[in-house]
Design a protein around this motif. Structure first.
Motif, short mmCIF file in Angstrom:
data_model
loop_
_atom_site.label_atom_id
_atom_site.label_comp_id
_atom_site.label_asym_id
_atom_site.label_seq_id
_atom_site.Cartn_x
_atom_site.Cartn_y
_atom_site.Cartn_z
N ASP A 40 7.35 -11.36 -7.97
CA ASP A 40 8.76 -11.89 -7.22
C ASP A 40 9.83 -11.78 -7.48
N TYR A 41 9.91 -10.54 -8.73
CA TYR A 41 10.96 -9.55 -8.53
C TYR A 41 11.87 -8.27 -7.63
N SER A 42 10.26 -7.86 -7.08
CA SER A 42 10.46 -7.13 -5.80
C SER A 42 11.02 -7.82 -4.60
N PHE A 43 10.89 -8.81 -4.47
CA PHE A 43 11.06 -9.73 -3.43
C PHE A 43 12.34 -10.26 -3.39
N LYS A 44 13.11 -10.46 -5.09
CA LYS A 44 14.26 -11.02 -4.68
C LYS A 44 14.87 -9.72 -4.71
N ASN A 45 14.34 -8.63 -5.76
CA ASN A 45 15.33 -7.49 -5.25
C ASN A 45 15.85 -6.65 -4.27
N ILE A 46 14.30 -6.26 -3.90
CA ILE A 46 14.85 -4.71 -3.03
C ILE A 46 15.29 -5.64 -1.19
N GLU A 47 16.15 -4.47 -1.14
CA GLU A 47 17.00 -4.62 -0.07
C GLU A 47 16.59 -3.94 1.05
N ASN A 104 -4.01 10.42 5.35
CA ASN A 104 -2.14 10.35 5.25
C ASN A 104 -1.83 9.11 3.72
N THR A 105 -1.68 10.08 2.47
CA THR A 105 -2.22 9.18 2.04
C THR A 105 -0.60 9.72 0.67
N TYR A 106 0.00 8.38 -0.19
CA TYR A 106 1.24 8.94 -0.94
C TYR A 106 0.90 8.56 -2.18
N THR A 107 0.27 8.79 -3.16
CA THR A 107 0.05 8.61 -4.63
C THR A 107 1.41 8.51 -5.98
N CYS A 108 1.41 7.29 -6.64
CA CYS A 108 1.61 7.32 -7.70
C CYS A 108 1.50 6.62 -8.73
N ILE A 109 1.38 7.55 -9.83
CA ILE A 109 0.56 6.74 -10.60
C ILE A 109 1.29 6.09 -12.51
N PHE A 110 1.10 5.35 -12.26
CA PHE A 110 1.61 4.52 -13.53
C PHE A 110 1.44 4.90 -14.92
N GLU A 111 2.09 5.61 -15.29
CA GLU A 111 1.37 6.39 -16.54
C GLU A 111 1.54 5.11 -17.94
N ASN A 112 0.88 4.88 -18.64
CA ASN A 112 0.53 3.81 -19.55
C ASN A 112 0.90 2.82 -19.01
N ASN A 170 3.37 -5.97 -12.92
CA ASN A 170 3.57 -7.63 -13.31
C ASN A 170 4.53 -7.40 -14.33
N SER A 171 3.57 -6.49 -15.88
CA SER A 171 4.49 -6.02 -16.72
C SER A 171 5.50 -4.69 -16.65
N LYS A 172 5.55 -3.99 -15.70
CA LYS A 172 6.80 -3.02 -14.46
C LYS A 172 6.86 -3.70 -13.39
N GLN A 173 7.36 -4.45 -13.76
CA GLN A 173 8.40 -4.40 -11.94
C GLN A 173 8.99 -4.04 -12.16
N LYS A 174 10.45 -3.78 -12.53
CA LYS A 174 11.25 -2.70 -12.42
C LYS A 174 10.37 -1.51 -11.57
#
Length: 275
Positions: A38-45, A242-250, A257-261
């Motif tokens: 929901d947050y990404s749908f509303k806020n990504i431009e 062809n990968t791009y990695t993003c690790i969400f620490e902690n 859901n918990s780190k929507q921003k």
């Protein structure tokens, strides 16, 4: 808005409708709904954004047959065709990532611009040939069958057990409160759909499928994680070219859901690499 597929099943979706912009399709997790994004749908431009509830979940119709990853992948295919969406970016969280794997297996990735795989392994159940299944590789055939059997017998108990196995920290919280929260979420979906999709996810093996992915693929995973062994990231990096990695620490499996921003920000960084 409602899209009716070839089986006559009504799929609830939201669409910004900006047809001149690059489309992004968001696919939600097991037992959840499009609210995951929901947050990404509303806020990504700057993009055309589409979120929808898989059949059997959220506000979509709840059929009493044909519930599998194959069915959900067909729904995605028909939604893309029905809305005349070309070259989309597919973002799949947990079960949503499994739907992407099945879609690629069935239809290929030639008409896809990019993928975002959020915290999911290509094979849920570990065995003698695979130790990167869920719950740190400890979820094996006997655990899978026990979970399915429990869901038929007592869905709430089965769901609570699975959630606390995935995230042991939940075992230290008030059990009655946890049960009430889960019960509220369960009532938003079809019990048949929940069990059918858990069986389908446990049955499938997408190890060969992921080796054939050619489009840019972002790997968004949690650390220390709670559902998927972090080593799964290394495996996917080794088999997808062809990968791009993003690790969400902690973070646990629920980081979408918990780190929507942060999720929105990190997704936007990946999207910039595609331009």
């Amino acid at each position: 808005m409602i899209f009716t597929n070839s089986e006559g099943i009504k799929i609830y979706y939201r669409d910004t409708g900006e047809k001149n912009l690059q489309p992004i399709i968001f696919l939600h997790a097991w037992g959840s709904s499009q609210i995951d994004f929901d947050y990404s749908f509303k806020n990504i431009e700057g993009y055309r954004k589409i979120v929808y509830d898989h059949r059997g979940f959220g506000k979509s119709e709840r059929p009493n047959k044909n519930m599998s990853l194959k069915s959900l992948a067909k729904d995605l295919k028909e939604l893309l065709e029905g809305l005349e969406i070309e070259n989309p970016i597919l973002v799949g969280y947990s079960m949503g990532a499994c739907v992407i794997f099945k879609f690629i297996e069935m239809f290929g990735d030639e008409d896809i611009k990019a993928l975002v795989i959020c915290d999911m392994t290509p094979k849920v159940v570990s065995d003698e040939t695979w130790n990167l299944g869920i719950i740190n590789g400890e979820y094996r055939q006997e655990n899978f069958m026990e979970s399915v059997a429990m869901q038929f017998d007592d869905m709430l108990a089965a769901y609570v057990k699975l959630f606390t196995d995935i995230d042991p920290q939940l075992k230290n919280r008030n059990c009655e409160i946890l049960k009430k929260v889960i019960q509220i979420e369960l009532e938003k979906n079809s019990y048949y759909s929940i069990t059918a999709m858990w069986f389908s996810m446990g049955y499938e093996d997408f190890r060969e499928c992921v080796k054939g992915i050619k489009v840019p693929t972002a790997l968004f995973f949690a650390k220390p994680g709670s559902l998927v062994n972090p080593k799964t990231v290394k495996y996917l990096e080794s088999v997808i070219e062809n990968t791009y990695t993003c690790i969400f620490e902690n973070s646990s499996h629920s980081f979408v859901n918990s780190k929507q921003k942060k999720f929105k920000s990190e997704l936007e960084l990946f999207l910039k690499t595609l331009k």
